[in-house]
Design an enzyme around this catalytic site. Structure first.
Site, PDB file in Angstrom:
ATOM      1  N   HIS A  12      -1.879  -2.527  -9.773  1.00 55.01           N
ATOM      2  CA  HIS A  12      -2.872  -1.938  -8.882  1.00 55.01           C
ATOM      3  C   HIS A  12      -4.096  -2.827  -8.857  1.00 55.01           C
ATOM      4  CE1 HIS A  12      -5.433   0.971  -6.900  1.00 55.01           C
ATOM      5  NE2 HIS A  12      -4.319   1.583  -6.549  1.00 55.01           N
ATOM      6  N   HIS A  56       0.882  -1.194   0.000  1.00 60.42           N
ATOM      7  CA  HIS A  56       0.000   0.000   0.000  1.00 60.42           C
ATOM      8  C   HIS A  56       0.911   1.231   0.000  1.00 60.42           C
ATOM      9  CE1 HIS A  56      -3.542   2.296   0.575  1.00 60.42           C
ATOM     10  NE2 HIS A  56      -3.862   2.000   1.818  1.00 60.42           N
ATOM     11  N   ASP A  63       2.997   5.574  -7.125  1.00 58.74           N
ATOM     12  CA  ASP A  63       4.198   5.554  -6.291  1.00 58.74           C
ATOM     13  C   ASP A  63       5.469   5.315  -7.069  1.00 58.74           C
ATOM     14  OD1 ASP A  63       3.000   6.153  -3.913  1.00 58.74           O
ATOM     15  OD2 ASP A  63       2.258   4.121  -3.695  1.00 58.74           O
TER      16      ASP A  63
HETATM   17  N1  CMC Z   1       5.521  -7.173 -10.225  1.00 58.89           N
HETATM   18  C1  CMC Z   1       5.439  -8.427 -10.772  1.00 58.89           C
HETATM   19  N2  CMC Z   1       4.301  -9.143 -10.814  1.00 58.89           N
HETATM   20  C2  CMC Z   1       3.206  -8.588 -10.278  1.00 58.89           C
HETATM   21  C3  CMC Z   1       3.220  -7.292  -9.712  1.00 58.89           C
HETATM   22  C4  CMC Z   1       4.434  -6.582  -9.700  1.00 58.89           C
HETATM   23  N3  CMC Z   1       4.496  -5.355  -9.170  1.00 58.89           N
HETATM   24  N4  CMC Z   1       1.986  -6.984  -9.248  1.00 58.89           N
HETATM   25  C5  CMC Z   1       1.209  -8.049  -9.523  1.00 58.89           C
HETATM   26  N5  CMC Z   1       1.955  -9.017 -10.147  1.00 58.89           N
HETATM   27  C6  CMC Z   1       1.448 -10.314 -10.647  1.00 58.89           C
HETATM   28  C7  CMC Z   1       1.224 -11.304  -9.511  1.00 58.89           C
HETATM   29  O1  CMC Z   1       2.343 -12.116  -9.281  1.00 58.89           O
HETATM   30  C8  CMC Z   1       0.044 -12.094 -10.016  1.00 58.89           C
HETATM   31  O2  CMC Z   1       0.501 -13.044 -10.934  1.00 58.89           O
HETATM   32  P1  CMC Z   1      -0.246 -14.471 -11.076  1.00 58.89           P
HETATM   33  O3  CMC Z   1      -1.634 -14.144 -11.532  1.00 58.89           O
HETATM   34  O4  CMC Z   1       0.562 -15.198 -12.088  1.00 58.89           O
HETATM   35  O5  CMC Z   1      -0.214 -15.097  -9.717  1.00 58.89           O
HETATM   36  C9  CMC Z   1      -0.782 -11.077 -10.807  1.00 58.89           C
HETATM   37  O6  CMC Z   1       0.159 -10.054 -11.227  1.00 58.89           O
HETATM   38  C10 CMC Z   1      -1.893 -10.402 -10.001  1.00 58.89           C
HETATM   39  O7  CMC Z   1      -1.317  -9.928  -8.771  1.00 58.89           O
HETATM   40  P2  CMC Z   1      -2.134  -9.855  -7.408  1.00 58.89           P
HETATM   41  O8  CMC Z   1      -1.166  -9.756  -6.287  1.00 58.89           O
HETATM   42  O9  CMC Z   1      -3.150 -10.967  -7.380  1.00 58.89           O
HETATM   43  O10 CMC Z   1      -2.899  -8.481  -7.638  1.00 58.89           O
HETATM   44  P3  CMC Z   1      -3.573  -7.606  -6.518  1.00 58.89           P
HETATM   45  O11 CMC Z   1      -4.634  -6.809  -7.186  1.00 58.89           O
HETATM   46  O12 CMC Z   1      -3.950  -8.424  -5.344  1.00 58.89           O
HETATM   47  O13 CMC Z   1      -2.359  -6.659  -6.015  1.00 58.89           O
HETATM   48  C11 CMC Z   1      -0.838  -4.881  -5.790  1.00 58.89           C
HETATM   49  C12 CMC Z   1      -2.191  -5.345  -6.353  1.00 58.89           C
HETATM   50  C13 CMC Z   1      -0.731  -3.353  -5.893  1.00 58.89           C
HETATM   51  C14 CMC Z   1      -0.757  -5.240  -4.277  1.00 58.89           C
HETATM   52  C15 CMC Z   1       0.312  -5.568  -6.565  1.00 58.89           C
HETATM   53  O14 CMC Z   1       0.236  -5.240  -7.941  1.00 58.89           O
HETATM   54  C16 CMC Z   1       1.693  -5.253  -5.999  1.00 58.89           C
HETATM   55  O15 CMC Z   1       2.138  -5.921  -5.059  1.00 58.89           O
HETATM   56  N6  CMC Z   1       2.388  -4.188  -6.571  1.00 58.89           N
HETATM   57  C17 CMC Z   1       3.649  -3.756  -6.053  1.00 58.89           C
HETATM   58  C18 CMC Z   1       3.419  -2.883  -4.832  1.00 58.89           C
HETATM   59  C19 CMC Z   1       2.890  -1.503  -5.197  1.00 58.89           C
HETATM   60  O16 CMC Z   1       3.399  -0.836  -6.077  1.00 58.89           O
HETATM   61  N7  CMC Z   1       1.857  -1.060  -4.437  1.00 58.89           N
HETATM   62  C20 CMC Z   1       1.317   0.298  -4.570  1.00 58.89           C
HETATM   63  C21 CMC Z   1      -0.094   0.351  -5.038  1.00 58.89           C
HETATM   64  S1  CMC Z   1      -0.552   2.024  -5.493  1.00 58.89           S
HETATM   65  C22 CMC Z   1      -0.547   2.889  -4.032  1.00 58.89           C
HETATM   66  C23 CMC Z   1      -1.684   2.544  -3.154  1.00 58.89           C
HETATM   67  O17 CMC Z   1      -2.836   2.738  -3.575  1.00 58.89           O
HETATM   68  O18 CMC Z   1      -1.425   2.134  -2.025  1.00 58.89           O
END
Ligand code: CMC
Length: 428
Positions: free
Chosen positions: A306, A265, A363
């Site tokens: 995201h 987050h 971010d």
């Molecule tokens: N790098 C590589 N792979 C990724 C990434 C990433 N940054 N983000 C998601 N994936 C992959 C993940 O491994 C998964 O693959 P698979 O379907 O093969 O298992 C797929 O994409 C979907 O990921 P998820 O974790 O199920 O997606 P989510 O919607 O639960 O998570 C997220 C969203 C923001 C937590 C995630 O994209 C992440 O961890 N990003 C990096 C951290 C980040 O930049 N966070 C800031 C968000 S914006 C500020 C805020 O609003 O807080």
């Protein structure tokens, strides 16, 4: 009144008729509140398809890359309004006229100082404490100072605590920084605007006057605006859940700070800059992209992806432009920006990122701007918290003002043991 109905059948038998309600935009919602009586709960860990509340504050269409506060597009607000105007809009639902704006600004200015006793709280922290730890503790402690604001059913008291939190958050954030570097705390200056005053409290020292650069102040203000609210994200939902029990506003906002801290987050901007520093040079970009794609490696590209935006993050577009503006105006050549741009290019062209719809988020760029401004990395999430504070308090106020407000209490799918016979310790 339902707009239409959904029928839920299990094995061909209709077990519930569920009303469907329309919002003013976005997905319709199926009202499942009566489902428990039919013997079922819905199961949605991570709230992938659950609307937890009704809200008129912020609208997001993640597929189209739309973010609007009270109906105003985020890029117009970021480019044409200042943060305090956005605070007013989030809290009151309408853009202020000049008189309303001046009055609001005056109220916030009148609350920027903190009680001198609060200063002593800081001295209990070790100097190397993370500033988010200090922010979390000190914001919670505000509840012990403002007993007069604590009737959460009185709209005027709720608004007064909103004003106090908006005004004092930058003071507390800057104090956390000053404490961590062993410099004296700097009092707020009410002749400066919100962003200028924060920079003054961060960078002034008694021995020398600090002149705030208009470029830096504008960029800071834009960062505040772009983080001001984001509907029911993890920290805002935390504030709502904490507030739903009737907890006081300062405790609720402290809960929001705690939730924001995580790297998935608000902690992502700090994690993103740490990652860029670790990559260090252009020749290592491919290696890190490969790591991010490797399922056996937990590494993720910080600042990418995201939960809601599956097209692009409209905040990231404004932030990207601001990032280039700031670096150009300040004449900064930052090798980390080159790494960031290369990473962005590779990731946007790579089929893994395209298929999973992983775009740079807000971010990804904010960390580079904050670094250029001279903000230390461990303050990045603090600045996010300061900015999001208004969103948290607007949602808290909205929730408490709604008729029939209930304590939040999710249900579960139980997977543990059942009906075991307990054997006393002496017999085990
Ligand atoms: N790098 C590589 N792979 C990724 C990434 C990433 N940054 N983000 C998601 N994936 C992959 C993940 O491994 C998964 O693959 P698979 O379907 O093969 O298992 C797929 O994409 C979907 O990921 P998820 O974790 O199920 O997606 P989510 O919607 O639960 O998570 C997220 C969203 C923001 C937590 C995630 O994209 C992440 O961890 N990003 C990096 C951290 C980040 O930049 N966070 C800031 C968000 S914006 C500020 C805020 O609003 O807080």
């Amino acid at each position: 009144m339902a707009d239409s109905k959904a029928s839920l059948s299990i094995d061909g038998n209709v077990i519930a008729e569920l009303p469907i309600h329309k919002g003013s935009a976005g997905n319709d919602v199926i009202d499942i509140r009566t489902l428990g009586a039919a013997g079922y709960f819905t199961y949605d860990p991570g709230f992938m398809a659950t609307a937890s509340c009704e809200s008129a504050i912020t609208f997001i269409d993640g597929d189209k890359g739309i973010l609007q506060h009270r109906g105003y597009a985020i890029d117009s607000l970021a480019k044409q309004a200042d943060y305090l105007e956005v605070c007013y809009i989030l809290l009151h639902g309408e853009a202020p006229n000049r008189t309303q704006y001046d009055e609001f600004k005056g109220i916030i200015n009148n609350h920027t100082m903190v009680h001198e006793k609060l200063v002593h709280f800081f001295h209990g922290f070790l100097p190397d404490a993370h500033p988010m730890a200090m922010l979390c503790g000190v914001v919670g402690a505000l509840s012990s100072f403002y007993h007069s604001d604590l009737d959460i059913h009185a709209p005027d008291q709720r608004m007064r605590s909103a004003h106090r939190l908006i005004a004092k958050m930058p003071t507390i954030a800057a104090m956390a920084y000053k404490y961590s570097i062993g410099q004296p705390f700097v009092y707020p200056r009410n002749d400066l605007n919100y962003a200028e005053n924060f920079l003054h409290m961060m960078f002034s020292v008694p021995a020398e006057e600090y002149v705030v650069s208009p470029t830096v102040a504008r960029a800071m203000d834009r960062i505040f605006t772009l983080h001001a609210d984001h509907e029911q994200n993890a920290s805002t939902s935390t504030v709502r859940l904490a507030g739903s029990s009737g907890a006081n506003p300062y405790a609720c906002i402290a809960a929001g700070v705690a939730s924001l801290w995580g790297p998935a987050h608000g902690g992502a901007n700090e994690a993103c800059l740490t990652m860029l520093t670790e990559i260090g040079s252009l020749d290592r970009v491919d290696e890190y992209v490969a790591k991010a794609k490797d399922k056996s490696d937990p590494f993720r590209l910080m600042g990418f992806g995201h939960r809601v935006y599956k097209n692009f993050d409209p905040r990231a577009t404004v932030m990207r432009d601001t990032c280039h503006e700031v670096l150009k105006e300040l004449g900064i050549q930052d090798p980390l920006l080159d790494v960031a741009m290369a990473l962005e290019k590779v990731a946007l062209e790579d089929s893994y990122f395209i298929e999973k719809k992983l775009y740079p988020n807000v971010d990804f760029y904010s960390g580079i701007i904050l670094k250029a401004i001279g903000i230390p990395t461990n303050m990045f999430t603090v600045i996010f918290a300061m900015s999001r504070n208004v969103g948290w308090i607007a949602h808290w106020d909205e929730m408490l003002g709604q008729p029939g407000q209930k304590i939040g209490r999710p249900r579960q799918k139980y997977t543990g043991e059942i009906n075991r016979t307990f054997i006393p310790l002496s017999e085990r």
